[in-house]
Design a protein around this motif. Sequence first.
Motif, PDB file in Angstrom:
ATOM      1  N   VAL A   1       0.303  -1.537  -0.477  1.00 13.90           N
ATOM      2  CA  VAL A   1      -0.005   0.164  -0.304  1.00 13.90           C
ATOM      3  C   VAL A   1       0.702   1.066  -0.102  1.00 13.90           C
ATOM      4  CG1 VAL A   1      -1.993  -0.940   1.045  1.00 13.90           C
ATOM      5  CG2 VAL A   1       0.053   0.364   2.185  1.00 13.90           C
ATOM      6  N   PRO A   2       0.425   2.106  -0.674  1.00 15.14           N
ATOM      7  CA  PRO A   2       1.180   3.752  -0.391  1.00 15.14           C
ATOM      8  C   PRO A   2       2.118   3.924   0.761  1.00 15.14           C
ATOM      9  CG  PRO A   2      -0.917   4.009  -0.951  1.00 15.14           C
ATOM     10  CD  PRO A   2      -0.962   2.542  -0.647  1.00 15.14           C
ATOM     11  N   GLU A   3       2.899   4.651   1.015  1.00 14.67           N
ATOM     12  CA  GLU A   3       3.522   4.786   2.101  1.00 14.67           C
ATOM     13  C   GLU A   3       3.010   5.504   3.200  1.00 14.67           C
ATOM     14  OE1 GLU A   3       8.046   6.824   3.168  1.00 14.67           O
ATOM     15  OE2 GLU A   3       7.489   6.283   1.455  1.00 14.67           O
ATOM     16  N   GLY A   4       2.970   5.398   4.149  1.00 14.83           N
ATOM     17  CA  GLY A   4       2.709   5.885   5.489  1.00 14.83           C
ATOM     18  C   GLY A   4       1.138   5.114   5.802  1.00 14.83           C
ATOM     19  N   ILE A   5       0.805   4.036   5.637  1.00 13.46           N
ATOM     20  CA  ILE A   5      -1.125   3.528   6.050  1.00 13.46           C
ATOM     21  C   ILE A   5      -0.519   2.387   6.495  1.00 13.46           C
ATOM     22  CG2 ILE A   5      -2.822   2.444   4.133  1.00 13.46           C
ATOM     23  CD1 ILE A   5      -2.414   5.031   3.921  1.00 13.46           C
ATOM     24  N   GLY A   6       0.917   1.621   5.997  1.00 15.41           N
ATOM     25  CA  GLY A   6       0.093   0.595   6.823  1.00 15.41           C
ATOM     26  C   GLY A   6       0.159  -0.659   7.110  1.00 15.41           C
ATOM     27  N   LYS A   7       0.611  -2.128   6.943  1.00 13.87           N
ATOM     28  CA  LYS A   7      -0.130  -3.201   7.192  1.00 13.87           C
ATOM     29  C   LYS A   7      -1.612  -3.694   7.704  1.00 13.87           C
ATOM     30  CE  LYS A   7       1.043  -6.549  10.663  1.00 13.87           C
ATOM     31  NZ  LYS A   7       2.598  -7.481  10.405  1.00 13.87           N
ATOM     32  N   LEU A   8      -2.125  -4.539   7.009  1.00 11.18           N
ATOM     33  CA  LEU A   8      -3.069  -4.729   7.375  1.00 11.18           C
ATOM     34  C   LEU A   8      -3.478  -5.866   8.055  1.00 11.18           C
ATOM     35  CD1 LEU A   8      -6.366  -3.792   7.902  1.00 11.18           C
ATOM     36  CD2 LEU A   8      -7.393  -4.243   6.125  1.00 11.18           C
ATOM     37  N   SER A   9      -3.031  -7.044   8.887  1.00 11.55           N
ATOM     38  CA  SER A   9      -3.197  -7.917   9.497  1.00 11.55           C
ATOM     39  C   SER A   9      -3.952  -8.795   9.439  1.00 11.55           C
ATOM     40  CB  SER A   9      -2.936  -8.075  10.829  1.00 11.55           C
ATOM     41  OG  SER A   9      -1.932  -7.709  11.200  1.00 11.55           O
ATOM     42  N   ASP A  10      -4.082 -10.550   8.612  1.00 11.08           N
ATOM     43  CA  ASP A  10      -4.887 -11.673   8.345  1.00 11.08           C
ATOM     44  C   ASP A  10      -5.769 -11.243   9.224  1.00 11.08           C
ATOM     45  OD1 ASP A  10      -3.541 -11.899   5.534  1.00 11.08           O
ATOM     46  OD2 ASP A  10      -3.030 -13.274   6.550  1.00 11.08           O
ATOM     47  N   ALA A  11      -6.707 -12.066   9.609  1.00 14.70           N
ATOM     48  CA  ALA A  11      -7.962 -12.370  10.244  1.00 14.70           C
ATOM     49  C   ALA A  11      -8.763 -13.414   9.871  1.00 14.70           C
ATOM     50  CB  ALA A  11      -8.796 -10.791  10.253  1.00 14.70           C
TER      51      ALA A  11
ATOM     52  N   ARG B   1     -17.523  -0.602   9.511  1.00 18.18           N
ATOM     53  CA  ARG B   1     -16.361  -1.781   9.813  1.00 18.18           C
ATOM     54  C   ARG B   1     -15.152  -2.309   8.760  1.00 18.18           C
ATOM     55  NH1 ARG B   1     -17.062  -4.469  15.979  1.00 18.18           N
ATOM     56  NH2 ARG B   1     -17.423  -2.343  17.397  1.00 18.18           N
ATOM     57  N   TYR B   2     -15.820  -2.884   7.959  1.00 15.97           N
ATOM     58  CA  TYR B   2     -14.996  -3.827   6.661  1.00 15.97           C
ATOM     59  C   TYR B   2     -14.852  -2.789   5.814  1.00 15.97           C
ATOM     60  CZ  TYR B   2     -13.706  -7.020   3.737  1.00 15.97           C
ATOM     61  OH  TYR B   2     -13.014  -8.001   2.324  1.00 15.97           O
ATOM     62  N   MET B   3     -15.678  -1.544   5.647  1.00 19.53           N
ATOM     63  CA  MET B   3     -15.299  -0.567   4.345  1.00 19.53           C
ATOM     64  C   MET B   3     -14.072   0.222   5.084  1.00 19.53           C
ATOM     65  SD  MET B   3     -17.110  -1.261   1.537  1.00 19.53           S
ATOM     66  CE  MET B   3     -17.574   0.634   1.541  1.00 19.53           C
ATOM     67  N   ASN B   4     -14.351   0.668   6.725  1.00 17.75           N
ATOM     68  CA  ASN B   4     -12.831   1.036   6.945  1.00 17.75           C
ATOM     69  C   ASN B   4     -11.850   0.521   7.384  1.00 17.75           C
ATOM     70  OD1 ASN B   4     -12.748   3.933   7.859  1.00 17.75           O
ATOM     71  ND2 ASN B   4     -12.270   2.889  10.071  1.00 17.75           N
ATOM     72  N   SER B   5     -12.251  -0.693   7.680  1.00 21.88           N
ATOM     73  CA  SER B   5     -10.311  -1.175   7.776  1.00 21.88           C
ATOM     74  C   SER B   5      -9.375  -1.222   6.308  1.00 21.88           C
ATOM     75  CB  SER B   5     -11.068  -3.009   7.885  1.00 21.88           C
ATOM     76  OG  SER B   5     -11.614  -2.955   9.274  1.00 21.88           O
TER      77      SER B   5
ATOM     78  N   GLN C   1      -3.579   9.912  11.318  1.00 21.67           N
ATOM     79  CA  GLN C   1      -2.896   9.802  11.281  1.00 21.67           C
ATOM     80  C   GLN C   1      -2.330   8.894  10.751  1.00 21.67           C
ATOM     81  OE1 GLN C   1      -4.582   8.500  13.727  1.00 21.67           O
ATOM     82  NE2 GLN C   1      -4.602   9.353  15.673  1.00 21.67           N
ATOM     83  N   GLN C   2      -2.549   8.437   9.257  1.00 25.19           N
ATOM     84  CA  GLN C   2      -2.703   7.519   8.495  1.00 25.19           C
ATOM     85  C   GLN C   2      -2.468   8.738   7.190  1.00 25.19           C
ATOM     86  OE1 GLN C   2      -5.659   5.001   8.283  1.00 25.19           O
ATOM     87  NE2 GLN C   2      -3.947   3.177   8.148  1.00 25.19           N
ATOM     88  N   ALA C   3      -3.586  10.017   6.686  1.00 28.64           N
ATOM     89  CA  ALA C   3      -2.540  10.919   6.402  1.00 28.64           C
ATOM     90  C   ALA C   3      -1.685  11.324   6.760  1.00 28.64           C
ATOM     91  CB  ALA C   3      -4.336  12.066   6.252  1.00 28.64           C
ATOM     92  N   ALA C   4      -2.114  12.033   7.723  1.00 29.35           N
ATOM     93  CA  ALA C   4      -0.408  12.716   7.623  1.00 29.35           C
ATOM     94  C   ALA C   4       0.672  12.329   7.622  1.00 29.35           C
ATOM     95  CB  ALA C   4      -0.081  12.891   9.029  1.00 29.35           C
ATOM     96  N   ARG C   5       0.490  10.542   7.672  1.00 27.48           N
ATOM     97  CA  ARG C   5       1.812  10.210   7.165  1.00 27.48           C
ATOM     98  C   ARG C   5       2.279  10.111   5.160  1.00 27.48           C
ATOM     99  NH1 ARG C   5       0.458   7.153  11.990  1.00 27.48           N
ATOM    100  NH2 ARG C   5      -0.471   5.023   9.647  1.00 27.48           N
TER     101      ARG C   5
END
Length: 263
Positions: A111-121, A182-186, A193-197
């Motif tokens: 993903v774009p830099e600053g967004i971070g990973k989303l772990s499997d669930a 919740r799903y859509m936001n994840s 914070q992600q927007a700033a990074r």
Amino acid sequence: MKRVGSFPVYTQPYRPPTKSLRILLALFSLTAATAHAADDDHLVLGLGAAIAPRYDGADEYRVRPFPVVDAQYGRFFARSGDGLGLNVWQSPQLTIGAGVNMMEGYRKSDVPEGIGKLSDALGARLFVSTYAGGAVFTLSVTQAITKSERGLIANARVAYPYSVSERFKVIPSISVNWANARYMNSYFGISAQQAARSGLSEYKPSSGFKDISLRIGFNYELTKTWSITGAAGIRRLMGDAADSPLVKRKSQAIGAIGVAYRF
């Protein structure tokens, strides 16, 4: 329900074992040990390669290996894409079941830099499937249970298995996904914070239809035990998912091919 070959319309790409995946494997061992014998019990295992977007809405692709799994022991099953589960009630025309499945995230590098990973669930899945007029209609709902903030997604799918010959089968299908907020936001939201990074705009999507997909799967039996399986299709993001600043391409292609062995 009528068998349509060893390959589902869509499979989840392989990833190294995670805590959630270890739970799935443990559950499979338990169900396989306690299941009763049935005439259509089977075990199909294989390996393939899939090309898919780095994340929903990405404009870049990568190739990944994935396992082909199709096992059934009595009412218990393990299938690529459907996870591990139990057919609670079944007849020639209707099947109702429950199980667990992986809700795949994405890597930090995807993903774009600053967004971070989303772990499997790990998700709990309920489904109902009916066979009528040669078509298979399936409605399923999956709720994240290891990470409840990941939310819920519902899928409606219509598939039409067709035998081109005794050895060659194709399975065209169309499906649509609906997801809660919740799903859509994840997957598509961007926090302050992600927007700033990242430099992207802050975004908070609402619940709604996520995407619609057209796919065609196939299964070709080389011998009584070996087969070639595959799938190809296109997915179109919709609504708030498509409007996310993370999305660079609303329409994305998916393809996979593999070899499987029936034990």
